[in-house]
Design an enzyme around this catalytic site. Structure first.
Site, short mmCIF file in Angstrom:
data_model
loop_
_atom_site.label_atom_id
_atom_site.label_comp_id
_atom_site.label_asym_id
_atom_site.label_seq_id
_atom_site.Cartn_x
_atom_site.Cartn_y
_atom_site.Cartn_z
N GLU A 1 41.87 67.07 -66.05
CA GLU A 1 42.41 68.31 -66.64
C GLU A 1 41.35 69.33 -67.04
O GLU A 1 41.39 69.89 -68.13
CB GLU A 1 43.31 67.95 -67.83
CG GLU A 1 44.45 67.03 -67.42
CD GLU A 1 45.31 66.53 -68.58
OE1 GLU A 1 45.07 66.92 -69.73
OE2 GLU A 1 46.21 65.72 -68.31
N GLU B 1 50.70 60.39 -61.78
CA GLU B 1 51.40 60.17 -63.06
C GLU B 1 52.85 60.60 -62.92
O GLU B 1 53.37 61.38 -63.72
CB GLU B 1 50.71 60.97 -64.18
CG GLU B 1 49.25 60.63 -64.36
CD GLU B 1 48.57 61.35 -65.52
OE1 GLU B 1 49.28 61.93 -66.38
OE2 GLU B 1 47.33 61.34 -65.58
O1 9MR Z 1 51.18 58.77 -71.73
C1 9MR Z 1 50.09 59.04 -72.61
C2 9MR Z 1 50.59 59.08 -74.04
O2 9MR Z 1 51.00 57.79 -74.45
C3 9MR Z 1 49.50 59.61 -74.96
O3 9MR Z 1 50.03 59.79 -76.25
C4 9MR Z 1 48.97 60.94 -74.41
C5 9MR Z 1 47.86 61.50 -75.28
O4 9MR Z 1 47.36 62.68 -74.75
O5 9MR Z 1 48.49 60.75 -73.10
C6 9MR Z 1 49.50 60.38 -72.22
O6 9MR Z 1 49.01 60.32 -70.90
C7 9MR Z 1 48.51 61.56 -70.37
C8 9MR Z 1 47.45 61.21 -69.37
O7 9MR Z 1 46.47 60.40 -69.95
C9 9MR Z 1 46.81 62.45 -68.77
N1 9MR Z 1 47.82 63.32 -68.22
C10 9MR Z 1 48.93 63.65 -69.08
C11 9MR Z 1 49.58 62.36 -69.62
C12 9MR Z 1 50.80 62.69 -70.45
O8 9MR Z 1 50.42 63.39 -71.59
#
Ligand code: 9MR
Length: 336
Positions: free
Chosen positions: A122, A227
């Site tokens: 990102e 994802e």
């Molecule tokens: O699914 C993840 C969630 O449990 C966390 O709270 C969050 C914190 O930022 O991150 C989520 O996963 C993210 C991923 O690592 C990167 N892309 C976006 C995903 C959804 O937020």
């Protein structure tokens, strides 16, 4: 390859039903959170590899392709990386040393085991251009190149990825194309672009996803859907990327399926998955894998984003790990 992100309950084995399902239905795994910098190196020099070790052990035992998520990101990264003992910002040189130490220790430990890394996550902003993260402001825009080089040094055989969301949007697509070209011009190894794929029932249009698959693969890199989930809930007005807070009354409207998903929406969700997978299969020479972001609807992050405390239905398995209509749809397309 079909993959899934697993949370700590799955990695620990406390959610044995999901663990069992993962070993039957998927051949690739990513840690949903456990392998992010805040858990791996919460304090300088204090590495915590217990969960990552468990994930790698499970993956190897089941002959799965293991992906490391993620090395360099603005989120879930502890502040100590960027500060000295007094809390002042560190210099470029110090931050580069910390980056190198994090990457070489971590990637080095799993050399030959973790087969692909989300090296940078990102880095492009929603408004265009590179996101002004601490990595960017302290090191400068070559922080991305450096991260890839450090990862390459630590495991030259690992696949190295750039991963981001909203890559179906024209501006971000173009920014990422420019970013990849720039890395390639500098001789940096980059294996694939990860399109996260946090979608809903209406957006993005399939054609826009396709444009991005084509644009990235034309650069000579592979494409991965990293994802994937499809929210079945109404999207709050003027929201598509940031968390929003809403009134209670509004929340009821935005959370209509607390008692279960009506058949009509279940069908729409299955059709949406069908459209997406038809596209992925059409481009199977370019797409190396599709990874779902969570095992089942109960544990999906979408229940709390962009509005907290909703009941969403974004995945292929329901809250009891039973396959949904979308599962059968996807299954029949990938089996063909
Ligand atoms: O699914 C993840 C969630 O449990 C966390 O709270 C969050 C914190 O930022 O991150 C989520 O996963 C993210 C991923 O690592 C990167 N892309 C976006 C995903 C959804 O937020």
């Amino acid at each position: 390859m079909l993959g899934v992100a697993i949370n700590s309950d799955v990695i620990n084995g406390t959610d044995s039903s999901s663990l069992n399902l993962v070993s039957k239905q998927f051949n690739q795994i990513t840690a949903e959170n456990a392998m992010k910098p805040m858990f791996i190196q919460p304090k300088e020099g204090e590495f915590h590899f217990e969960m990552a070790d468990k994930l790698v052990e499970f993956g190897e035992k089941n002959s799965m392709f293991i992906v490391g998520h993620t090395l360099i990101w603005h989120s879930q990264t502890p502040d100590w990386f960027f500060e000295d003992e007094e809390g002042n910002e560190v210099t470029r040189d110090i931050l580069l040393k910390r980056m190198e130490s994090h990457i070489s220790t971590y990637v080095g430990r799993y050399k030959g085991k973790v087969k692909g890394w989300d090296v940078v996550n990102e880095a492009v902003s929603d408004e265009g251009g590179l996101r002004k993260t601490k990595w960017y402001t302290i090191i400068g825009e070559d922080y991305i190149q450096k991260a890839f080089e450090f990862a390459y040094e630590a495991d030259p055989d690992a696949e190295l990825y750039y991963n981001d969301y909203s890559l179906d949007k024209a501006q971000k697509r173009n920014d990422v194309v420019a970013l990849i070209k720039n890395l390639q011009d500098k001789g940096v190894k980059i294996s694939a672009v990860g399109m996260q794929g946090h979608y809903d029932l209406e957006e993005p249009a399939i054609e826009e996803v396709e444009k991005s698959i084509l644009a990235f693969s034309e650069l000579g890199v592979k494409v991965m859907i990293t994802e994937l989930d499809v929210s079945a809930l109404p999207v709050p007005e003027n929201f598509r990327s940031a968390e929003v807070s809403v009134s209670i009354e509004m929340k009821e409207k935005l959370n209509p399926y607390t008692q279960g998903l009506p058949d009509s929406v279940q069908n729409t969700l299955a059709e949406r998955y069908e459209d997406l997978f038809r596209l992925f299969v059409k481009h199977s020479d370019k797409i190396t894998r599709v990874t779902f972001w969570g095992v089942n609807d109960k544990v999906s992050w979408k229940n709390n984003f962009p509005v907290r405390g909703r009941t969403d239905y974004p995945l292929l398995f329901d809250r009891e790990n039973n396959p949904k209509k979308a599962f059968y749809e996807v299954n029949s397309i990938v089996q063909d």
